[in-house]
Motif scaffolding. Sequence first.
Motif, PDB file in Angstrom:
ATOM      1  N   THR A  58       0.831  -1.201   0.000  1.00 43.09           N
ATOM      2  CA  THR A  58       0.000   0.000   0.000  1.00 43.09           C
ATOM      3  C   THR A  58       0.870   1.257   0.000  1.00 43.09           C
ATOM      4  OG1 THR A  58      -1.685  -1.186   1.239  1.00 43.09           O
ATOM      5  CG2 THR A  58      -1.833   1.212   1.238  1.00 43.09           C
ATOM      6  N   LEU A  59       1.892   1.268   0.829  1.00 42.86           N
ATOM      7  CA  LEU A  59       2.799   2.418   0.895  1.00 42.86           C
ATOM      8  C   LEU A  59       3.510   2.632  -0.440  1.00 42.86           C
ATOM      9  CD1 LEU A  59       4.022   4.589   2.735  1.00 42.86           C
ATOM     10  CD2 LEU A  59       5.792   2.934   3.341  1.00 42.86           C
ATOM     11  N   TYR A  60       3.930   1.540  -1.066  1.00 42.55           N
ATOM     12  CA  TYR A  60       4.600   1.630  -2.366  1.00 42.55           C
ATOM     13  C   TYR A  60       3.669   2.233  -3.418  1.00 42.55           C
ATOM     14  CZ  TYR A  60       6.762   0.123  -6.734  1.00 42.55           C
ATOM     15  OH  TYR A  60       7.284   0.097  -7.993  1.00 42.55           O
ATOM     16  N   ASN A  61       2.414   1.776  -3.429  1.00 45.72           N
ATOM     17  CA  ASN A  61       1.452   2.304  -4.407  1.00 45.72           C
ATOM     18  C   ASN A  61       1.161   3.784  -4.169  1.00 45.72           C
ATOM     19  OD1 ASN A  61       1.222  -0.092  -5.814  1.00 45.72           O
ATOM     20  ND2 ASN A  61      -0.446  -0.834  -4.527  1.00 45.72           N
ATOM     21  N   LEU A  62       1.061   4.183  -2.901  1.00 50.42           N
ATOM     22  CA  LEU A  62       0.851   5.604  -2.595  1.00 50.42           C
ATOM     23  C   LEU A  62       2.050   6.443  -3.025  1.00 50.42           C
ATOM     24  CD1 LEU A  62      -0.817   5.400   0.922  1.00 50.42           C
ATOM     25  CD2 LEU A  62      -1.876   6.183  -1.182  1.00 50.42           C
ATOM     26  N   LEU A  63       3.248   5.951  -2.735  1.00 53.98           N
ATOM     27  CA  LEU A  63       4.456   6.693  -3.114  1.00 53.98           C
ATOM     28  C   LEU A  63       4.577   6.816  -4.629  1.00 53.98           C
ATOM     29  CD1 LEU A  63       7.166   5.454  -0.608  1.00 53.98           C
ATOM     30  CD2 LEU A  63       6.439   7.800  -0.970  1.00 53.98           C
ATOM     31  N   LYS A  64       4.166   5.777  -5.346  1.00 54.62           N
ATOM     32  CA  LYS A  64       4.216   5.817  -6.805  1.00 54.62           C
ATOM     33  C   LYS A  64       3.371   6.957  -7.357  1.00 54.62           C
ATOM     34  CE  LYS A  64       2.970   1.944  -8.714  1.00 54.62           C
ATOM     35  NZ  LYS A  64       2.782   0.664  -9.400  1.00 54.62           N
ATOM     36  N   LYS A  65       2.267   7.255  -6.693  1.00 57.53           N
ATOM     37  CA  LYS A  65       1.385   8.318  -7.152  1.00 57.53           C
ATOM     38  C   LYS A  65       1.905   9.707  -6.805  1.00 57.53           C
ATOM     39  CE  LYS A  65      -2.600   5.334  -6.729  1.00 57.53           C
ATOM     40  NZ  LYS A  65      -3.795   5.000  -5.966  1.00 57.53           N
ATOM     41  N   ILE A  66       2.744   9.808  -5.789  1.00 58.38           N
ATOM     42  CA  ILE A  66       3.169  11.116  -5.291  1.00 58.38           C
ATOM     43  C   ILE A  66       4.532  11.561  -5.821  1.00 58.38           C
ATOM     44  CG2 ILE A  66       3.824  12.355  -3.191  1.00 58.38           C
ATOM     45  CD1 ILE A  66       1.630  10.929  -1.735  1.00 58.38           C
ATOM     46  N   VAL A  67       5.480  10.644  -5.954  1.00 60.19           N
ATOM     47  CA  VAL A  67       6.839  11.051  -6.337  1.00 60.19           C
ATOM     48  C   VAL A  67       6.879  11.490  -7.796  1.00 60.19           C
ATOM     49  CG1 VAL A  67       7.962   9.569  -4.639  1.00 60.19           C
ATOM     50  CG2 VAL A  67       7.562   8.707  -6.927  1.00 60.19           C
ATOM     51  N   ASN A  68       7.928  12.271  -8.125  1.00 59.96           N
ATOM     52  CA  ASN A  68       8.046  12.754  -9.497  1.00 59.96           C
ATOM     53  C   ASN A  68       8.574  11.649 -10.409  1.00 59.96           C
ATOM     54  OD1 ASN A  68      10.811  12.599  -9.099  1.00 59.96           O
ATOM     55  ND2 ASN A  68      11.061  14.783  -8.742  1.00 59.96           N
ATOM     56  N   LYS A  69       8.705  11.961 -11.662  1.00 60.94           N
ATOM     57  CA  LYS A  69       9.089  10.951 -12.657  1.00 60.94           C
ATOM     58  C   LYS A  69      10.471  10.358 -12.401  1.00 60.94           C
ATOM     59  CE  LYS A  69       5.378  11.407 -15.083  1.00 60.94           C
ATOM     60  NZ  LYS A  69       4.306  10.524 -14.783  1.00 60.94           N
TER      61      LYS A  69
ATOM     62  N   ILE B 108       7.811  10.738   1.817  1.00 66.24           N
ATOM     63  CA  ILE B 108       7.281   9.631   2.619  1.00 66.24           C
ATOM     64  C   ILE B 108       6.481  10.138   3.823  1.00 66.24           C
ATOM     65  CG2 ILE B 108       9.291   9.243   4.122  1.00 66.24           C
ATOM     66  CD1 ILE B 108       8.699   6.180   3.473  1.00 66.24           C
ATOM     67  N   GLY B 109       6.851  11.277   4.381  1.00 69.72           N
ATOM     68  CA  GLY B 109       6.084  11.844   5.492  1.00 69.72           C
ATOM     69  C   GLY B 109       4.668  12.186   5.085  1.00 69.72           C
ATOM     70  N   GLU B 110       4.529  12.826   3.916  1.00 68.48           N
ATOM     71  CA  GLU B 110       3.199  13.158   3.396  1.00 68.48           C
ATOM     72  C   GLU B 110       2.389  11.889   3.128  1.00 68.48           C
ATOM     73  OE1 GLU B 110       3.699  15.413  -0.170  1.00 68.48           O
ATOM     74  OE2 GLU B 110       5.258  16.647   0.729  1.00 68.48           O
ATOM     75  N   THR B 111       3.061  10.892   2.591  1.00 69.63           N
ATOM     76  CA  THR B 111       2.390   9.638   2.252  1.00 69.63           C
ATOM     77  C   THR B 111       1.890   8.937   3.510  1.00 69.63           C
ATOM     78  OG1 THR B 111       3.902   9.425   0.382  1.00 69.63           O
ATOM     79  CG2 THR B 111       2.662   7.469   1.006  1.00 69.63           C
ATOM     80  N   LEU B 112       2.709   8.886   4.535  1.00 69.22           N
ATOM     81  CA  LEU B 112       2.300   8.249   5.788  1.00 69.22           C
ATOM     82  C   LEU B 112       1.161   9.018   6.449  1.00 69.22           C
ATOM     83  CD1 LEU B 112       5.747   7.160   7.211  1.00 69.22           C
ATOM     84  CD2 LEU B 112       3.930   5.671   6.383  1.00 69.22           C
ATOM     85  N   TRP B 113       1.212  10.352   6.387  1.00 71.20           N
ATOM     86  CA  TRP B 113       0.116  11.156   6.942  1.00 71.20           C
ATOM     87  C   TRP B 113      -1.179  10.845   6.202  1.00 71.20           C
ATOM     88  CZ3 TRP B 113      -1.324  13.779  11.003  1.00 71.20           C
ATOM     89  CH2 TRP B 113      -2.403  14.637  10.918  1.00 71.20           C
ATOM     90  N   ALA B 114      -1.106  10.746   4.884  1.00 69.89           N
ATOM     91  CA  ALA B 114      -2.302  10.436   4.091  1.00 69.89           C
ATOM     92  C   ALA B 114      -2.849   9.057   4.476  1.00 69.89           C
ATOM     93  CB  ALA B 114      -1.966  10.486   2.608  1.00 69.89           C
TER      94      ALA B 114
END
Length: 139
Positions: free
Chosen positions: A16-27, A36-42
Amino acid sequence: MYYATLNGLAETFNKTLYNLLKKIVNKSKNDWHIRIGETLWAYRTTFQTPMQATPYALVYGVEAVLPLKCQIPSLKITIQEGLTEKDNVRLRLEGLEALDEKRLEFQQQIECYQACLSKAFNKYVRPRSFQIGELLLIV
């Protein structure tokens, strides 16, 4: 590491964390450690169906007050601002005392959810029995 059930839960969270990070990080994918902080908060403030709550609420006993809610006046914020410090502390202590009971309720909900998932999965499993001396193909 030796507890198979817990290991499966950790793998599910990592996916789940990997999929969220994939959507947030740049190309270029080189800023994941910043995001990762933003992702964990989400993740922590998102409603989880098995628990019927957010992970944040399980830990702290109350829902997170998002920054947007501080800018747009809500009933909860208005009530908290109108309380004295003594009343605010009393309300927090009452919430913490009720936290163990809430956690038990959430644990029961998770167990019911897992039982439903297990029942749905086992519906398609064919039971097989083997006799001693029978030849088997092990792949």
